[in-house]
Structures are given as C-alpha cells and as structure tokens.
Design an enzyme around this catalytic site. Structure first.
Site, PDB file in Angstrom:
ATOM      1  N   LYS A  81       0.858  -1.188   0.000  1.00 50.26           N
ATOM      2  CA  LYS A  81       0.000   0.000   0.000  1.00 50.26           C
ATOM      3  C   LYS A  81       0.894   1.238   0.000  1.00 50.26           C
ATOM      4  O   LYS A  81       1.918   1.261   0.713  1.00 50.26           O
ATOM      5  CB  LYS A  81      -0.857  -0.071   1.272  1.00 50.26           C
ATOM      6  CG  LYS A  81      -1.927   0.976   1.432  1.00 50.26           C
ATOM      7  CD  LYS A  81      -2.775   0.649   2.665  1.00 50.26           C
ATOM      8  CE  LYS A  81      -3.958   1.582   2.828  1.00 50.26           C
ATOM      9  NZ  LYS A  81      -4.832   1.176   3.963  1.00 50.26           N
ATOM     10  N   SER A 157      -9.452   0.770   2.965  1.00 53.42           N
ATOM     11  CA  SER A 157      -8.698   1.651   2.093  1.00 53.42           C
ATOM     12  C   SER A 157      -7.552   0.955   1.343  1.00 53.42           C
ATOM     13  O   SER A 157      -6.999   1.540   0.407  1.00 53.42           O
ATOM     14  CB  SER A 157      -8.114   2.818   2.898  1.00 53.42           C
ATOM     15  OG  SER A 157      -7.241   2.349   3.900  1.00 53.42           O
ATOM     16  N   SER A 181      -9.528  -1.800   7.105  1.00 55.36           N
ATOM     17  CA  SER A 181      -8.978  -1.580   5.762  1.00 55.36           C
ATOM     18  C   SER A 181      -8.153  -2.736   5.204  1.00 55.36           C
ATOM     19  O   SER A 181      -7.752  -2.689   4.039  1.00 55.36           O
ATOM     20  CB  SER A 181      -8.149  -0.294   5.738  1.00 55.36           C
ATOM     21  OG  SER A 181      -8.990   0.825   5.813  1.00 55.36           O
TER      22      SER A 181
END
Lengths: 464, 62
Positions: A81, A157, A181
């Site tokens: 990420k 996310s 997330s």
C-alpha cells in the site's frame, strides 16, 4: 516442480526457486509483464519498482548459484500500500499533497523484514486518500477495481493491495487496517487477510492515520502464505513505540495442528443485524464446517463501533489539521469534509470514547475466557458498484463509504487479531472474520487453515 | 445528549472562526452531515454509564 508464477502461491514460488526449477528472474519477468498488461484494468499499482526488483532477483539467483542459503520467501514478488515508505519514492498515502514530499530514504520496517526473508518488492499500491476510506476509490489516482468485476469496488482503504493479490498480479501484498482496511478489501476481493493484534507488527516508516488504532498486515491467496509473511515480519522494533516487546512467535510450524479442543462461537445480535443474505450464507457455511453451534453476544458492539468512529474522526482531524488549513482544496472533498467535521468535535467526547474502549476491552476479554474464537461477517454485503453512494442495511439507507466496516470496527477497536477468510460464493466472494484473543494469531490462522483444507474458504480466480 | 439540527449551523460557524478552520459555503452541507453523524455516534457512547475511575484506553508510561 514447474510452476506458473502468476497463479502460484508464495510458498510454491519460493520452493521452486530453492529447488532450481525456476529462477527469481523468470518469476519477476512474468510478474512485471502481468502488471504491464493487466493493471490497466485493475489500477492496483501507483508505482512499479522494476529496476529494484530486477536487481534483487538477480542477487537471489546469484546467491543460489553460489550455494548460499535462501530465505523462506526467496524470489516471492510482493507490493505494498502506498503509505509504506519505499526508498526512492515519496510516500503518497493516497494523497495529492504528499506527492510533493521528498522521496523516502529508507524502506518501512516490514518491507525490510520481507526482503531479508528473500521477497522482492515490485511496487506501491493504490489506496483511499489518507486511509480514511472503505471503498478503494481515489480521486487522484482513480479507483482500484475489483478483479471479479471491474465495475465494482475493491473495498478500502487498502484497495490496490486487495486487487493486486486477487487479480493475480502478485501473490502477496501489505496493507493497513485502522477500522477494517485489510478485512474489507479481503472480503470484497475474495482473498485472505490478516490483521494482527494491535502492537504486534511494526508500523515504523509508514504514514499514520489514527495512531491508537493503526495496524499493518498481509494479504495472500492461501493461509500458508499469510503465515509465511506474518512470521517473517514479527518481532519488536524500537522504531515503533507501539510495537510490543515480544519475541517472534512463529505460526507456520503448527498451522496444521488442527482445531481439536478449540471452542468456537458465532457472534450474534449486532453482527447479524444489517447483514445481506450472502454475508449470512458465508457465515453459516464457515460455522457449519467448524461445527460452531454456540452463539455469543459481544456486548455493546454498536457503541464500540460508535466510539471507534469518534476517535477516528478526531485523531484523523488532528493529524491533518495543518494540511487542512493550508491545502484544503488538494484533499479529496469527501475526506476533507469528514476531517473538518472531526476537528469540531469536543475533546470531552473523545475522552469518553477512550474510557468506553477500556470498559469494552475488559468485557470482550471475559468472553475469551469462555471461547477461543468468535466468527463474524467481514462486510455486510459483497462488492458494491464503484461510485455507489448508499446501500440499504437493515431497512435503512446509509452511506457506503462509512458503513462497509460496521462489522470490522468493533473488533479492531480493541486490537484483536483477525484472519479474514474468503467464501467463494457466486457471482461475488465475501469473507468471514476469524477473531481470536489478543496475541493468538496462531489460533486464528489454524482455524483458517482448517477451513481452507475443507474447501469452504478459498481465493477464487476471477478468470475461472 | 441531543444536538438540535439548527445548532450545528452555529457550531460550524463558531468553530470555523475560533479554530481557524478552512471553510467555503459549498462545503457546509457535507460538513454538517458528517458532524451530525459523528455527534450522534458520540452521544451513543456518552450515554453509557461508566464508573468515574475508568481509565481511558491509551495509558502513558513514563
């Protein structure tokens, strides 16, 4: 063993490279080609570290040629990420503003630890802006897209982390989980995700969101790969003040021990209210496979979710207050408006939420004196359409962005370890949370492995 | 704790001034909606009785 490096697990790739039936270079070539050809549709990557990956692969092949010992993740491609520091890249955290930051000079601790084990970083992944998101949408980089239906959300996310693993671009990725997330994209993309105990894995050199709730963890397509990556990343790190003073507790050696003697219950009440039929079907299949008949009530779960919501809004606003004052127009408007509202909430209410957190933790730990594992849905439904603003839960129309995490928030609120296991329903997968007591990731992984062996949970291939 | 909907307009206006927060009239409806949700969640927490000696979750250790 001949492997297909695109569909193989991390363990299979490392095994083939150790055995010499393939090379790290061949694996990285195949993965880079897959990213080039297929990420246009998935939009999982925001940066591909091709040069670095080729150099690392060459070093692994040279090490093997010289008879050197290879690590457990030798030659395994992975991506992170884009809130993880990657030396040479600015740490975007999904934002426009951070693009102006200087490039990071050192990798995040977890990247360093995976690379010590032989893994090869191939890039950084799309995410919701500053991680304040459950959708995987991003106004600056465009949405990450669900490999099972590219018109649908990955969840967020950690959207790119879910899409890249489900879409067979990499076998392993890292994400963060403040309120869900990791578990939400694992559910919507149909892959395995591990959110360890709060404080278990170092967060050093990653961009924060809500310090008192932030966790990091891996995504993979098999339980064994989750454990392999998790074991390589464990251990105290003085660079993260929250990282526990605990030695590594390897889970892989005992992951096949089975679940005899474990007491497993299903969360009732709050965790059934609002769930779509597919979420309940997935939960029932998992519970049946584990012969989990007992239903247990996690007390005041709605209030726990509410308290997590308040702490998130206000800590998030505190983190970004200066940026809001000077760069308000450079935020995603949906994130900006939530953060500005968070800055207006009185501290008295935040303090009450933190007090409630202490009370709730004690009550839930009492439950773990009676059971070893609690099962709960990971998301209330399968992947919504990209751009979908609302959905109906329990007869009430609610915003998607804030409510995909209704079942994950009460769990991460007190830092419990969870493995999200995907149930391959048609047409779209959905996950169940395997929740264990603090520091018992080993128990959650054993239960997940048992389910995987029965075939009840699996990461479906979108192209099949 | 209940918040009267109209009170939020005043709270937003005062907070923007007192706390030097960024604001444009077009943002008002979304900020108000978000603030209303957050205060509703906070009210749900606040109405739960807790003993005075309950320690907040984050504990600082010197």
């Amino acid at each position: 063993m001949t492997i297909n490096p695109i569909t193989a697990s991390a363990a299979e790739i490392a095994g083939a490279i150790r055995a010499g039936t393939t090379s790290a270079r061949e694996v990285i070539d195949a993965v880079l080609a897959a990213i080039r050809s297929r990420d246009k549709a998935l939009n999982a990557f925001t940066a591909v570290t091709e040069e670095r990956a080729r150099a690392k692969a060459a070093a692994i092949d040279a090490q093997r040629a010289q008879g050197g010992a290879l690590g457990p993740l030798a030659g395994v491609p992975f991506a992170v990420k884009n809130l993880f520091d990657v030396a040479g890249l600015p740490t975007l955290a999904g934002s426009k503003i951070n693009r102006e930051h200087p490039a990071a000079t050192r990798d995040a601790t977890l990247i360093e630890r995976l690379e010590v084990a032989g893994a090869v970083l191939v890039g950084a992944l799309n995410m919701g802006e500053y991680a304040y998101d459950f959708t995987g949408e991003n106004v600056h980089d465009r949405p990450s897209r669900n490999p099972h239906d590219t018109l649908r959300m990955t969840g967020g996310s950690s959207g790119g982390s879910g899409g890249a693993v489900a879409g067979r671009l990499v076998p392993l990725s890292l994400g963060s989980d403040t309120n869900g997330s990791i578990r939400v994209p694992a559910s919507l993309c149909g892959i395995f995700g591990l959110k360890p105990t709060y404080g278990r894995l170092s967060r050093a050199r990653t961009f924060p969101f809500v310090a008192s709730l932030d966790h990091l963890g891996p995504f993979a397509r098999t339980v064994g790969d989750l454990a392999l990556a998790y074991d390589a990343m464990q251990g105290h790190d003085p660079d993260d003040p929250v990282c526990a003073q605990k030695p590594a507790e390897p889970t892989l050696p005992r992951i096949d021990d089975g679940i005899d003697g474990l007491k497993i219950a299903v969360a009732g009440g709050y965790f059934r209210k609002g769930a779509a039929p597919e979420a309940l079907t997935a939960l029932e299949r998992v519970a049946t496979a584990l012969t989990a008949k007992r239903e247990i009530e996690i007390p005041e779960a709605a209030r726990a979710r509410a308290a997590a919501y308040v702490i998130t809004a206000t800590e998030g606003a505190a983190l970004h207050l200066d940026r809001l004052r000077t760069r308000a127009h450079d935020f995603d408007p949906a994130v900006r408006d939530r953060l500005i509202a968070g800055a207006m909430v009185p501290a008295t209410l935040v303090n009450k939420a933190q007090k409630f957190r202490r009370w709730y933790r004690a009550r839930v730990l009492e439950l773990f004196a009676e059971v070893d594992v609690i099962l709960a849905p990971a998301t209330p439904c399968t992947a919504p359409l990209i751009g979908q603003q609302t959905f109906v839960l329990d007869g009430v129309e609610l915003p998607v962005r804030a409510n995909l995490g209704i079942y994950t928030q009460p769990i991460s609120f007190i830092g419990l370890p969870v493995v999200a296991v995907p149930v391959p329903l048609k047409p779209l997968p959905i996950a169940v949370q395997i929740i264990a007591a603090p520091w018992r990731e080993d128990v959650a992984l054993k239960v997940a492995r048992t389910l995987e062996r029965t075939g009840v949970v699996a990461a479906p291939n979108p192209s099949e | 704790m209940t918040t009267k909907p109209d009170a939020l307009d005043g709270l937003i206006e005062a907070a923007v001034q007192a706390l030097d927060l960024p604001f444009e009239p077009a943002w008002q409806p979304a900020i108000k909606a978000n603030l209303a949700v957050t205060l509703r969640q906070a009210a749900l927490v606040s109405e739960f009785p807790l003993p005075d000696d309950t320690e907040p979750a984050p504990v600082f250790q010197a």
